[in-house]
Design a protein around this motif. Structure first.
Motif, mmCIF file in Angstrom:
data_model
loop_
_atom_site.group_PDB
_atom_site.id
_atom_site.type_symbol
_atom_site.label_atom_id
_atom_site.label_comp_id
_atom_site.label_asym_id
_atom_site.label_seq_id
_atom_site.Cartn_x
_atom_site.Cartn_y
_atom_site.Cartn_z
ATOM 1 N N GLU A 118 37.192 46.571 37.851
ATOM 2 C CA GLU A 118 36.812 45.457 38.717
ATOM 3 C C GLU A 118 37.969 45.111 39.642
ATOM 4 O OE1 GLU A 118 34.433 41.424 37.885
ATOM 5 O OE2 GLU A 118 36.442 41.448 36.995
ATOM 6 N N ALA A 119 37.675 44.974 40.950
ATOM 7 C CA ALA A 119 38.680 44.587 41.935
ATOM 8 C C ALA A 119 38.593 43.084 42.141
ATOM 9 C CB ALA A 119 38.458 45.326 43.248
ATOM 10 N N ALA A 120 39.471 42.348 41.484
ATOM 11 C CA ALA A 120 39.472 40.884 41.566
ATOM 12 C C ALA A 120 40.411 40.458 42.689
ATOM 13 C CB ALA A 120 39.914 40.285 40.235
ATOM 14 N N CYS A 121 39.861 39.960 43.787
ATOM 15 C CA CYS A 121 40.670 39.527 44.924
ATOM 16 C C CYS A 121 39.935 38.415 45.670
ATOM 17 C CB CYS A 121 40.981 40.685 45.861
ATOM 18 S SG CYS A 121 39.519 41.540 46.474
ATOM 19 N N SER A 122 40.684 37.612 46.392
ATOM 20 C CA SER A 122 40.108 36.481 47.122
ATOM 21 C C SER A 122 39.613 36.927 48.490
ATOM 22 C CB SER A 122 41.158 35.379 47.280
ATOM 23 O OG SER A 122 42.195 35.817 48.143
ATOM 24 N N ASP A 123 38.963 35.979 49.194
ATOM 25 C CA ASP A 123 38.462 36.292 50.531
ATOM 26 C C ASP A 123 39.590 36.533 51.521
ATOM 27 O OD1 ASP A 123 35.891 36.018 49.590
ATOM 28 O OD2 ASP A 123 35.713 33.898 50.174
ATOM 29 N N SER A 202 44.063 42.152 42.054
ATOM 30 C CA SER A 202 44.360 43.097 40.974
ATOM 31 C C SER A 202 43.147 43.963 40.686
ATOM 32 C CB SER A 202 44.761 42.359 39.693
ATOM 33 O OG SER A 202 45.943 41.616 39.875
ATOM 34 N N LEU A 203 43.412 45.170 40.265
ATOM 35 C CA LEU A 203 42.380 46.020 39.685
ATOM 36 C C LEU A 203 42.451 45.821 38.173
ATOM 37 C CD1 LEU A 203 40.217 48.251 40.112
ATOM 38 C CD2 LEU A 203 42.045 49.913 39.683
ATOM 39 N N ILE A 204 41.343 45.392 37.585
ATOM 40 C CA ILE A 204 41.303 45.086 36.157
ATOM 41 C C ILE A 204 40.384 46.084 35.460
ATOM 42 C CG2 ILE A 204 40.713 43.348 34.429
ATOM 43 C CD1 ILE A 204 41.258 41.221 36.537
ATOM 44 N N VAL A 205 40.880 46.669 34.381
ATOM 45 C CA VAL A 205 40.113 47.623 33.589
ATOM 46 C C VAL A 205 39.897 47.011 32.207
ATOM 47 C CG1 VAL A 205 39.969 50.005 32.757
ATOM 48 C CG2 VAL A 205 41.305 49.477 34.822
ATOM 49 N N GLU A 206 38.657 46.983 31.766
ATOM 50 C CA GLU A 206 38.324 46.474 30.438
ATOM 51 C C GLU A 206 37.784 47.609 29.588
ATOM 52 O OE1 GLU A 206 35.700 43.158 30.551
ATOM 53 O OE2 GLU A 206 37.185 41.801 31.437
#
Length: 273
Positions: A118-123, A202-206
């Motif tokens: 998942e690529a978690a980033c703001s606008d 951040s790129l988050i890997v679960e």
């Protein structure tokens, strides 16, 4: 009778030819003492021939346990450090950095449930989207990325291995029930509107067991496409590696730069399915 040689003495009658006696066999020498074959030494004894030269031999020091084995560190060099694979435990959080760019999942984490990127980033970053170039064990290679509705890989498959979607953030999901079919993949980021991105987030890997692997993206600079992370299937275990390289050009050029050169393209970001 004189023993001197008289050159003026009358010639004596020639004696009849005497039979030539066979040459006597050479006296046999006593057999040399049997020498046992040399046994190769594994020690570093530079005085091995000292005894033969008449000098007292200096015993070689016993090898230490650390030096045992087929490879020895040359004198004067620091001992080689064997690096163990970094692992993640269930419920733990790991941050990949330039100094520590890789992590290896266990066989259980590589085969049960879903591996979720998942690529978690703001606008403020822009319209960042993520995709994945992949190669299967069968040799099939293509990409999966969200440009509209959900995308599946392989396309038209009853059991897709990869699914690209967009909820709050862009995601790539790997069905680990089919992990043996996946040879490798590379996660990349791009702008859907083709505008410059202000890299961040951040790129988050679960993984199975809720372990989290995070890769900060703010160190990226410039470029149209960024290769974020690679995954390799090594004997049934997934190895994740931070790439963090921004590249100019389209998705096509970025994939080719990372060895995905068997993909046929419609344009610079759309493969032929």
């Amino acid at each position: 009778m004189s023993s001197s040689l008289d050159l003026d003495a009358p010639d004596a009658p020639a004696a009849p030819d005497a039979p030539v006696a066979p040459a006597a066999p050479a006296a046999s020498q006593p057999p040399a003492a049997a020498v046992p074959p040399a046994v190769p030494s594994t020690s570093l004894d530079l005085d091995a021939g000292a005894a033969a030269a008449g000098r007292p031999a200096v015993p070689a020091p016993a090898p230490s346990p650390a030096a045992a084995g087929p490879l020895l560190t040359p004198p004067g060099e620091p001992p080689r450090r064997i690096r163990a694979d970094a692992r993640v435990r269930a419920g733990s959080r790991t941050i990949l950095t330039v100094a520590e760019p890789t992590v290896t999942l266990t066989r259980l984490q590589s085969a049960i449930g879903t591996l979720h990127f998942e690529a978690a980033c703001s606008d403020e970053v822009g319209d960042l989207r993520i995709g994945a170039a992949y190669q299967l064990r069968s040799g099939q290679s293509s990409t999966v990325q969200l440009t509209g509705g959900n995308r599946l890989a392989p396309p038209r498959s009853r059991r897709p291995i990869l699914i690209s979607a967009h909820e709050r953030f862009g995601t790539i999901s790997v069905d680990l029930r089919q992990s043996r079919e996946l040879e490798r993949l590379a996660i990349y980021a791009f702008s859907e509107s083709r505008t410059a991105l202000n890299w961040g987030g951040s790129l988050i890997v679960e993984t199975f067991g809720k372990a989290r692997i995070e890769l900060p993206l703010e160190s990226l600079q410039g470029g149209d496409v960024a290769m974020l992370m690679s995954l390799y299937n090594v004997r049934g275990e997934f190895v994740l590696r931070a790439e963090m390289q921004a590249l100019n050009g389209g998705v096509r050029e970025a994939c080719r730069a990372y060895g995905y050169d068997r993909i046929t393209w419609l344009d610079d970001r759309t493969p032929v399915d």
